[in-house]
Scaffold this motif. Sequence first.
Motif, PDB file in Angstrom:
ATOM      1  N   GLY A 134       0.794  -1.231   0.000  1.00 43.61           N
ATOM      2  CA  GLY A 134       0.000   0.000   0.000  1.00 43.61           C
ATOM      3  C   GLY A 134       0.818   1.268   0.000  1.00 43.61           C
ATOM      4  N   ILE A 135       2.136   1.146   0.107  1.00 44.00           N
ATOM      5  CA  ILE A 135       2.966   2.359   0.107  1.00 44.00           C
ATOM      6  C   ILE A 135       2.813   3.042  -1.248  1.00 44.00           C
ATOM      7  CG2 ILE A 135       5.353   3.180   0.105  1.00 44.00           C
ATOM      8  CD1 ILE A 135       5.934   1.195   2.335  1.00 44.00           C
ATOM      9  N   TYR A 136       2.507   4.328  -1.181  1.00 45.28           N
ATOM     10  CA  TYR A 136       2.089   5.069  -2.367  1.00 45.28           C
ATOM     11  C   TYR A 136       3.246   5.368  -3.320  1.00 45.28           C
ATOM     12  CZ  TYR A 136       0.424   9.213  -4.900  1.00 45.28           C
ATOM     13  OH  TYR A 136       0.106  10.132  -5.865  1.00 45.28           O
ATOM     14  N   ARG A 137       4.406   5.735  -2.767  1.00 43.77           N
ATOM     15  CA  ARG A 137       5.523   6.121  -3.633  1.00 43.77           C
ATOM     16  C   ARG A 137       6.133   4.876  -4.277  1.00 43.77           C
ATOM     17  NH1 ARG A 137       6.985  11.447  -2.520  1.00 43.77           N
ATOM     18  NH2 ARG A 137       8.146  11.298  -4.459  1.00 43.77           N
ATOM     19  N   PRO A 138       6.599   4.992  -5.523  1.00 45.34           N
ATOM     20  CA  PRO A 138       7.070   3.801  -6.239  1.00 45.34           C
ATOM     21  C   PRO A 138       8.387   3.269  -5.675  1.00 45.34           C
ATOM     22  CG  PRO A 138       7.510   5.777  -7.514  1.00 45.34           C
ATOM     23  CD  PRO A 138       6.714   6.220  -6.321  1.00 45.34           C
ATOM     24  N   PRO A 139       8.661   1.988  -5.893  1.00 43.09           N
ATOM     25  CA  PRO A 139       9.927   1.423  -5.394  1.00 43.09           C
ATOM     26  C   PRO A 139      11.162   2.056  -6.039  1.00 43.09           C
ATOM     27  CG  PRO A 139       8.385  -0.308  -6.018  1.00 43.09           C
ATOM     28  CD  PRO A 139       7.793   0.980  -6.501  1.00 43.09           C
ATOM     29  N   SER A 140      10.979   2.742  -7.143  1.00 42.91           N
ATOM     30  CA  SER A 140      12.124   3.385  -7.808  1.00 42.91           C
ATOM     31  C   SER A 140      12.434   4.745  -7.174  1.00 42.91           C
ATOM     32  CB  SER A 140      11.804   3.585  -9.297  1.00 42.91           C
ATOM     33  OG  SER A 140      10.641   4.398  -9.437  1.00 42.91           O
ATOM     34  N   ARG A 141      11.750   5.073  -6.101  1.00 47.95           N
ATOM     35  CA  ARG A 141      11.790   6.439  -5.565  1.00 47.95           C
ATOM     36  C   ARG A 141      13.202   6.993  -5.412  1.00 47.95           C
ATOM     37  NH1 ARG A 141       9.195   8.711   0.134  1.00 47.95           N
ATOM     38  NH2 ARG A 141       9.916  10.855  -0.156  1.00 47.95           N
ATOM     39  N   TYR A 142      14.061   6.289  -4.758  1.00 45.25           N
ATOM     40  CA  TYR A 142      15.366   6.885  -4.449  1.00 45.25           C
ATOM     41  C   TYR A 142      16.426   6.554  -5.498  1.00 45.25           C
ATOM     42  CZ  TYR A 142      13.146   7.845   0.011  1.00 45.25           C
ATOM     43  OH  TYR A 142      12.287   8.304   0.972  1.00 45.25           O
ATOM     44  N   LEU A 143      15.959   5.999  -6.627  1.00 47.26           N
ATOM     45  CA  LEU A 143      16.887   5.763  -7.733  1.00 47.26           C
ATOM     46  C   LEU A 143      16.792   6.888  -8.763  1.00 47.26           C
ATOM     47  CD1 LEU A 143      16.375   1.904  -8.136  1.00 47.26           C
ATOM     48  CD2 LEU A 143      18.079   3.153  -6.764  1.00 47.26           C
ATOM     49  N   THR A 144      15.947   7.848  -8.470  1.00 48.10           N
ATOM     50  CA  THR A 144      15.868   9.093  -9.231  1.00 48.10           C
ATOM     51  C   THR A 144      15.868  10.220  -8.199  1.00 48.10           C
ATOM     52  OG1 THR A 144      13.463   8.991  -9.171  1.00 48.10           O
ATOM     53  CG2 THR A 144      14.529   8.094 -11.132  1.00 48.10           C
ATOM     54  N   PRO A 145      16.233  11.444  -8.609  1.00 45.63           N
ATOM     55  CA  PRO A 145      16.303  12.523  -7.612  1.00 45.63           C
ATOM     56  C   PRO A 145      14.976  12.727  -6.885  1.00 45.63           C
ATOM     57  CG  PRO A 145      17.395  13.179  -9.624  1.00 45.63           C
ATOM     58  CD  PRO A 145      16.712  11.870  -9.923  1.00 45.63           C
ATOM     59  N   ASP A 146      15.051  12.868  -5.575  1.00 42.80           N
ATOM     60  CA  ASP A 146      13.867  12.998  -4.735  1.00 42.80           C
ATOM     61  C   ASP A 146      13.884  14.320  -3.979  1.00 42.80           C
ATOM     62  OD1 ASP A 146      11.520  11.207  -3.773  1.00 42.80           O
ATOM     63  OD2 ASP A 146      12.262  12.187  -1.960  1.00 42.80           O
ATOM     64  N   GLU A 147      12.694  14.787  -3.650  1.00 43.05           N
ATOM     65  CA  GLU A 147      12.559  16.052  -2.908  1.00 43.05           C
ATOM     66  C   GLU A 147      13.273  16.020  -1.563  1.00 43.05           C
ATOM     67  OE1 GLU A 147       9.794  18.627  -3.746  1.00 43.05           O
ATOM     68  OE2 GLU A 147      10.609  17.662  -5.514  1.00 43.05           O
ATOM     69  N   ARG A 148      12.997  14.937  -0.849  1.00 44.43           N
ATOM     70  CA  ARG A 148      13.332  14.886   0.568  1.00 44.43           C
ATOM     71  C   ARG A 148      14.630  14.119   0.820  1.00 44.43           C
ATOM     72  NH1 ARG A 148       8.805  14.988   4.229  1.00 44.43           N
ATOM     73  NH2 ARG A 148       7.456  16.701   3.626  1.00 44.43           N
ATOM     74  N   ASP A 149      15.212  14.371   1.973  1.00 39.31           N
ATOM     75  CA  ASP A 149      16.380  13.606   2.393  1.00 39.31           C
ATOM     76  C   ASP A 149      15.957  12.172   2.740  1.00 39.31           C
ATOM     77  OD1 ASP A 149      14.871  14.494   4.490  1.00 39.31           O
ATOM     78  OD2 ASP A 149      16.547  15.056   5.766  1.00 39.31           O
ATOM     79  N   PHE A 150      16.899  11.264   2.708  1.00 34.30           N
ATOM     80  CA  PHE A 150      16.574   9.859   2.972  1.00 34.30           C
ATOM     81  C   PHE A 150      17.827   9.131   3.443  1.00 34.30           C
ATOM     82  CE2 PHE A 150      18.496   7.867  -0.820  1.00 34.30           C
ATOM     83  CZ  PHE A 150      18.659   8.972  -1.643  1.00 34.30           C
ATOM     84  N   PHE A 151      17.623   7.879   3.815  1.00 29.35           N
ATOM     85  CA  PHE A 151      18.732   7.045   4.280  1.00 29.35           C
ATOM     86  C   PHE A 151      18.924   5.874   3.318  1.00 29.35           C
ATOM     87  CE2 PHE A 151      17.143   9.105   8.102  1.00 29.35           C
ATOM     88  CZ  PHE A 151      18.308   9.627   8.619  1.00 29.35           C
ATOM     89  N   ALA A 152      20.166   5.547   3.074  1.00 29.37           N
ATOM     90  CA  ALA A 152      20.498   4.374   2.267  1.00 29.37           C
ATOM     91  C   ALA A 152      21.266   3.398   3.150  1.00 29.37           C
ATOM     92  CB  ALA A 152      21.350   4.781   1.074  1.00 29.37           C
ATOM     93  N   VAL A 153      20.979   2.122   2.984  1.00 29.02           N
ATOM     94  CA  VAL A 153      21.649   1.061   3.751  1.00 29.02           C
ATOM     95  C   VAL A 153      22.501   0.266   2.768  1.00 29.02           C
ATOM     96  CG1 VAL A 153      21.329  -0.903   5.275  1.00 29.02           C
ATOM     97  CG2 VAL A 153      19.643   0.961   5.276  1.00 29.02           C
ATOM     98  N   TYR A 154      23.795   0.270   2.998  1.00 29.48           N
ATOM     99  CA  TYR A 154      24.723  -0.472   2.127  1.00 29.48           C
ATOM    100  C   TYR A 154      25.256  -1.691   2.865  1.00 29.48           C
ATOM    101  CZ  TYR A 154      24.836   4.019  -0.342  1.00 29.48           C
ATOM    102  OH  TYR A 154      24.497   5.175  -0.998  1.00 29.48           O
ATOM    103  N   ALA A 155      25.416  -2.785   2.139  1.00 29.58           N
ATOM    104  CA  ALA A 155      25.982  -3.992   2.751  1.00 29.58           C
ATOM    105  C   ALA A 155      27.487  -3.839   2.876  1.00 29.58           C
ATOM    106  CB  ALA A 155      25.652  -5.209   1.888  1.00 29.58           C
ATOM    107  N   LYS A 156      28.009  -4.223   4.019  1.00 25.54           N
ATOM    108  CA  LYS A 156      29.474  -4.268   4.176  1.00 25.54           C
ATOM    109  C   LYS A 156      29.943  -5.597   3.615  1.00 25.54           C
ATOM    110  CE  LYS A 156      29.878  -1.719   8.522  1.00 25.54           C
ATOM    111  NZ  LYS A 156      30.051  -1.927   9.977  1.00 25.54           N
ATOM    112  N   GLY A 157      31.092  -5.591   2.995  1.00 28.94           N
ATOM    113  CA  GLY A 157      31.634  -6.839   2.480  1.00 28.94           C
ATOM    114  C   GLY A 157      30.822  -7.365   1.314  1.00 28.94           C
TER     115      GLY A 157
END
Lengths: 66, 374
Positions: free
Chosen positions: B349-372
């Motif tokens: 039900g989340i309204y914004r598309p899953p591609s949201r943060y793969l294109t420039p977005d209005e708001r700040d956000f957090f990214a989680v990167y895997a170590k190793g």
Amino acid sequence: MRLPRRISPGARARRALLGDLVAAAALAALVLSLAAGLGVVGFFGLPLLLAGLLWIGLERLLGRFR
Amino acid sequence: MGRPRRLAPWRRLRRIVLLATAICLVPAGLSYVADLSEPHNVGPPIASVEWMRAHGGNGIVSQIENWYYTLTAPSKGGPPLRTLPKVGAETAAITPEAPSYRPPNVKPLIHPPLRGEGVWRPAAAHAGPRPPVLLTTFRSDPEYPQFVAGVAWIDSRRTRLAYLPGLAEPPEVSHRGPAEVPPPRRRRLVATFNGGFPLETSNAGLVYRGHTVAPMVDGIATLVEYRDGRVDIVRWAHGANPSRHVWFAKQNLPPIVYAGRLNPNLSDGPEWGATVNNAVRVWRSGLGIDRHGNLIYAVADYQTVGSLAEILKRAGAVRALELDINEDWVSFIAYRHPGAAEPSNLLPGIYRPPSRYLTPDERDFFAVYAKGGW
């Protein structure tokens, strides 16, 4: 310097409009300085202006039929 | 052409008011047009609301939202759910025999539990025995048995959290970056999520790359990452400027969970600022930390601040803060494969598309990167 006492109705109307413009500018400056932000000004100002223009338009329209 | 008539005093007053209004609308209109001419990834209605929020209208917007959400509040009860939305990769659920710490499954609140309810599943396919991100869903409120909460558990030892500014938020920041996950870093991207209230709404602090963007405020819940990569959620008590060990710190409202307990002041009060009434049920998101230092993200529709805090506590959070609210701003996106491939929202039900943060977005956000390796 004093303004002429006997002036034409057109000149009186222009003088009144100028006075109203000065008063409106002062009022606008007061509103802009007191408002929390331009968003608030826009939120209340736009409907107010539209309602006022609609009022004047309706008044003129009804005046034609009198 | 008739002679101009002398205007009645009330007509002159009306003229003055309308002229003054028109004069006031000139700077407002210029500001609005300039704002909407900038690049946005939201539609004009949302951009207009955001312009108003950012220009002194936050209280008005919140009040209108309160009325709207109160009028459209959901009713209790309803037919029971038969299935939960699918989350995570199509691999076996994590087993207790996994070699390192795994969070216990979330105990279902409603019985009988549905298949997979509260059971952690890896967010990524082929993530091995120690997936960096686990996902689950459960029904979080017995009075509203149709509401489903989505929760993500982020292994802090296997991930690195990054704060990324958006196009418009925060308004003034050096090193703004691309406002999306930088393409070279997508190889290790495992998740992204929304970054919390804008600064003009939260009236709180922000530290980015060790520099104070907005002065920190004592007593406010703060997600902080230190230069050595450790993350924590704390009640800030270090004054306006952080120590040199802080890499980023984002504040948002008072803590909703602290020392393993719900904030006793979750009902409304001035400490919550000009935001939607805490008791109004809307999409809400929050971030907590468990006793082992791992992050827990939660999102669900029709939540009050109190019910969101309950979700986070039930999922294991001992400290937590509220992040964004409203359907336009909540997002948790997991990436099934390296390279940000196959992104999917935590809840359907989340309204914004899953591609949201793969294109420039209005708001700040957090990214989680895997170590190793992944």
